[in-house]
Design an enzyme around this catalytic site. Structure first.
Site, mmCIF file in Angstrom:
data_model
loop_
_atom_site.group_PDB
_atom_site.id
_atom_site.type_symbol
_atom_site.label_atom_id
_atom_site.label_comp_id
_atom_site.label_asym_id
_atom_site.label_seq_id
_atom_site.Cartn_x
_atom_site.Cartn_y
_atom_site.Cartn_z
ATOM 1 N N ARG A 21 0.814 -1.227 0.000
ATOM 2 C CA ARG A 21 0.000 0.000 0.000
ATOM 3 C C ARG A 21 0.844 1.271 0.000
ATOM 4 O O ARG A 21 0.438 2.291 0.557
ATOM 5 C CB ARG A 21 -0.946 0.030 1.216
ATOM 6 C CG ARG A 21 -2.105 -0.918 1.131
ATOM 7 C CD ARG A 21 -3.131 -0.400 0.118
ATOM 8 N NE ARG A 21 -4.274 -1.272 0.034
ATOM 9 C CZ ARG A 21 -5.384 -1.103 0.762
ATOM 10 N NH1 ARG A 21 -5.493 -0.114 1.583
ATOM 11 N NH2 ARG A 21 -6.385 -1.937 0.617
ATOM 12 N N ARG A 25 -3.007 7.082 0.819
ATOM 13 C CA ARG A 25 -3.488 8.316 1.434
ATOM 14 C C ARG A 25 -2.499 9.054 2.320
ATOM 15 O O ARG A 25 -2.684 10.227 2.621
ATOM 16 C CB ARG A 25 -4.757 8.003 2.243
ATOM 17 C CG ARG A 25 -5.958 7.812 1.350
ATOM 18 C CD ARG A 25 -7.118 7.243 2.108
ATOM 19 N NE ARG A 25 -6.786 5.902 2.580
ATOM 20 C CZ ARG A 25 -7.658 5.051 3.100
ATOM 21 N NH1 ARG A 25 -8.899 5.406 3.253
ATOM 22 N NH2 ARG A 25 -7.284 3.852 3.483
ATOM 23 N N ARG A 34 -5.766 11.705 -6.747
ATOM 24 C CA ARG A 34 -7.059 11.046 -6.570
ATOM 25 C C ARG A 34 -8.195 12.054 -6.739
ATOM 26 O O ARG A 34 -9.227 11.750 -7.344
ATOM 27 C CB ARG A 34 -7.157 10.387 -5.188
ATOM 28 C CG ARG A 34 -8.370 9.481 -5.116
ATOM 29 C CD ARG A 34 -8.539 8.811 -3.790
ATOM 30 N NE ARG A 34 -9.080 9.718 -2.804
ATOM 31 C CZ ARG A 34 -9.550 9.355 -1.622
ATOM 32 N NH1 ARG A 34 -9.512 8.087 -1.268
ATOM 33 N NH2 ARG A 34 -10.021 10.227 -0.786
ATOM 34 N N ASP A 71 -6.569 -2.276 -7.689
ATOM 35 C CA ASP A 71 -7.125 -2.938 -6.506
ATOM 36 C C ASP A 71 -7.444 -4.375 -6.873
ATOM 37 O O ASP A 71 -7.729 -4.674 -8.035
ATOM 38 C CB ASP A 71 -8.398 -2.234 -6.030
ATOM 39 C CG ASP A 71 -8.743 -2.658 -4.607
ATOM 40 O OD1 ASP A 71 -8.172 -2.082 -3.668
ATOM 41 O OD2 ASP A 71 -9.540 -3.597 -4.430
ATOM 42 N N TYR A 148 -15.203 -11.679 -0.785
ATOM 43 C CA TYR A 148 -15.866 -10.390 -1.055
ATOM 44 C C TYR A 148 -17.083 -10.573 -1.953
ATOM 45 O O TYR A 148 -18.113 -9.928 -1.760
ATOM 46 C CB TYR A 148 -14.899 -9.427 -1.751
ATOM 47 C CG TYR A 148 -14.036 -8.633 -0.797
ATOM 48 C CD1 TYR A 148 -14.596 -7.616 -0.007
ATOM 49 C CD2 TYR A 148 -12.674 -8.860 -0.689
ATOM 50 C CE1 TYR A 148 -13.816 -6.875 0.861
ATOM 51 C CE2 TYR A 148 -11.874 -8.120 0.178
ATOM 52 C CZ TYR A 148 -12.456 -7.124 0.946
ATOM 53 O OH TYR A 148 -11.694 -6.390 1.796
HETATM 54 O O1 CP3 Z 1 0.016 -1.574 -2.496
HETATM 55 C C1 CP3 Z 1 -0.211 -0.636 -3.290
HETATM 56 O O2 CP3 Z 1 0.195 0.538 -3.120
HETATM 57 C C2 CP3 Z 1 -0.905 -0.971 -4.601
HETATM 58 C C3 CP3 Z 1 -2.304 -0.774 -4.638
HETATM 59 C C4 CP3 Z 1 -3.254 -1.646 -3.829
HETATM 60 C C5 CP3 Z 1 -4.475 -1.142 -3.334
HETATM 61 N N1 CP3 Z 1 -5.190 -2.172 -2.816
HETATM 62 C C6 CP3 Z 1 -4.900 0.259 -3.428
HETATM 63 C C7 CP3 Z 1 -5.990 0.736 -2.572
HETATM 64 C C8 CP3 Z 1 -3.218 -3.003 -3.518
HETATM 65 C C9 CP3 Z 1 -2.109 -4.015 -3.760
HETATM 66 C C10 CP3 Z 1 -4.458 -3.330 -2.881
HETATM 67 C C11 CP3 Z 1 -4.804 -4.691 -2.450
HETATM 68 C C12 CP3 Z 1 -6.052 -4.912 -1.699
HETATM 69 N N2 CP3 Z 1 -7.255 -4.281 -1.847
HETATM 70 C C13 CP3 Z 1 -6.206 -5.933 -0.732
HETATM 71 C C14 CP3 Z 1 -5.158 -6.927 -0.333
HETATM 72 C C15 CP3 Z 1 -4.163 -6.363 0.615
HETATM 73 C C16 CP3 Z 1 -4.710 -6.092 2.008
HETATM 74 O O3 CP3 Z 1 -4.772 -4.921 2.366
HETATM 75 O O4 CP3 Z 1 -5.011 -7.073 2.714
HETATM 76 C C17 CP3 Z 1 -7.528 -5.866 -0.253
HETATM 77 C C18 CP3 Z 1 -8.158 -6.738 0.802
HETATM 78 C C19 CP3 Z 1 -8.187 -4.820 -0.978
HETATM 79 C C20 CP3 Z 1 -9.600 -4.399 -0.876
HETATM 80 C C21 CP3 Z 1 -9.716 -2.976 -0.457
HETATM 81 N N3 CP3 Z 1 -9.447 -1.901 -1.271
HETATM 82 C C22 CP3 Z 1 -10.108 -2.479 0.804
HETATM 83 C C23 CP3 Z 1 -10.470 -3.327 2.001
HETATM 84 C C24 CP3 Z 1 -10.075 -1.083 0.717
HETATM 85 C C25 CP3 Z 1 -10.539 -0.099 1.749
HETATM 86 C C26 CP3 Z 1 -9.572 0.036 2.868
HETATM 87 C C27 CP3 Z 1 -8.844 1.328 2.777
HETATM 88 O O5 CP3 Z 1 -7.625 1.307 3.030
HETATM 89 O O6 CP3 Z 1 -9.487 2.333 2.478
HETATM 90 C C28 CP3 Z 1 -9.616 -0.733 -0.576
HETATM 91 C C29 CP3 Z 1 -9.370 0.627 -1.097
HETATM 92 C C30 CP3 Z 1 -7.974 0.935 -1.530
HETATM 93 N N4 CP3 Z 1 -7.187 0.098 -2.295
HETATM 94 C C31 CP3 Z 1 -7.277 2.147 -1.310
HETATM 95 C C32 CP3 Z 1 -6.039 2.044 -1.959
HETATM 96 C C33 CP3 Z 1 -4.952 3.078 -2.081
HETATM 97 C C34 CP3 Z 1 -7.801 3.331 -0.544
HETATM 98 C C35 CP3 Z 1 -8.652 4.132 -1.466
HETATM 99 C C36 CP3 Z 1 -8.549 5.590 -1.191
HETATM 100 O O7 CP3 Z 1 -9.185 6.032 -0.227
HETATM 101 O O8 CP3 Z 1 -7.856 6.281 -1.963
#
Ligand code: CP3
Length: 340
Positions: A21, A25, A34, A71, A148
């Protein structure tokens, strides 16, 4: 590439590091892009902007690898499921899979084709990154994606997917198999578009008892790894099944790197799986709140891994309220403490 060499267990001049990640943010530069895109999903679908945020952490922090900005849930989205990101609550599928007819509406070929914005992002990122910086592609593991798709959102109890697992396992296998087929095509196309390594995220692996983990989660990860390894042996595969510290000595497959989550002691991972696979991880992400905590965390891991068969990372994603200063401090410290 130092990162790719390390994935294959070769000696490197320092331990490469990136953070799960890392584009997110906690970076004001990310928030600006974004906002320009309008929403998180819009950003995922705009290759030029997705490329920009992918490269940000490389330039700002000096990490050794970029991870594609996207994602895991774009796969069910492009198979035909509606997906929303609710502010503060995370992902939401308003119409989760409940029966055979729901599954039948989801399309493998459509998903593979509709995901072309991802392939386009990869081509742009690879053309802009320095040759020495690796680009990591990724997908969610079938089990995590299907969780999911059935629950419709994050869950504490896994009630719906587990009800299915114990009452109609054949149907659950059918869904997992269909998602696995999409992932094979999707990851192949990521590789053809230019990624230098791939990571498979199984965030909900730890929700399963041992027999269920091997039957419903690991089996499909293994199948995906074998498929990719047979065609692209030069592309390292990283697996990250979270919460499976109890089964490490029984885990095997056609992958190169095992991602260790922060709750698994790194010494125990090294003993149980570290001679068979390179390890990645596993600093507790909350240590990034404090420099002394970073010092102690890095020292502990470096003492155990000794710049050998190791890629540095956090044991899960970086938290959104961590300071950029501390993130930089962490990256620099690892480079300094591991260089030969
Ligand atoms: O790692 C990176 O920088 C690459 C991008 C990436 C994202 N999501 C961007 C993202 C990767 C590799 C993921 C994987 C992901 N997404 C997983 C597996 C890893 C983990 O965390 O266990 C899962 C379960 C998801 C599903 C997901 N996407 C969730 C649960 C959420 C909300 C939680 C949160 O942090 O807001 C997201 C949104 C998400 N995916 C964001 C980002 C940067 C946040 C969105 C934002 O507010 O800009």
């Amino acid at each position: 590439m130092v990162f790719v060499d390390a994935c294959f267990g070769k000696k490197t001049p320092y331990t490469p590091i990136w953070m799960m990640r890392q584009a997110g943010r906690y970076l004001s530069e990310y928030m600006k892009v974004r906002q320009k895109a309008g929403s998180f999903l819009a950003l995922c679908k705009l290759p030029e902007l997705a490329a920009e945020v992918t490269i940000q952490p490389v330039e700002i922090l000096g990490v050794d690898a970029a991870i594609l900005f996207s994602d895991i849930l774009v796969v069910p989205l492009e198979m035909g499921m509606e997906l929303e990101f609710v502010k503060g609550e995370g992902p939401y599928f308003p119409k989760p899979i409940a029966c055979e007819d729901d599954l039948a509406t989801l399309d493998i070929k459509r998903a593979y084709e509709n995901l072309k914005y991802v392939y386009e992002s990869i081509k742009i990122i690879r053309s802009k990154l320095q040759p020495e910086t690796a680009l990591i592609g990724f997908c969610g593991a079938p089990w995590t994606l299907v969780t999911y798709m059935i629950e419709g959102s994050g869950t504490k109890t896994y009630a719906k997917v587990k009800k299915l697992l114990y009452s109609n396992p054949a149907f659950l296998h059918k869904i997992l198999a269909k998602v696995t087929e999409v992932l094979k095509l999707y990851m192949e196309e990521q590789i053809k578009s230019g990624v230098n390594a791939v990571q498979i995220f199984d965030s909900w692996a730890g929700a399963l008892e041992k027999s269920a983990f091997f039957e419903f989660s690991w089996r499909y990860i293994k199948e995906l790894c074998s498929h990719l390894k047979a065609k692209y042996p030069h592309i390292p595969i990283i697996v990250f099944p979270k919460g499976v510290s109890g089964y490490l000595d029984e885990i095997n497959g056609d992958f190169d790197v095992f991602g260790v989550d922060w709750s698994t002691p790194i010494e125990s991972a090294k003993e149980k799986i570290g001679s068979r696979y390179v390890l990645q991880g596993n600093m507790e992400p909350s240590r990034l709140y404090n420099k002394k905590a970073i010092d102690a965390g890095v020292e502990h891991i470096v003492n155990i891994m000794q710049n050998n068969r190791h890629i540095f990372n956090l044991g899960h994603g970086i938290l959104p309220d961590v300071s950029v200063e501390n993130a930089k401090y962490f990256i620099n410290l690892v480079h300094e403490k591991t260089k030969i």
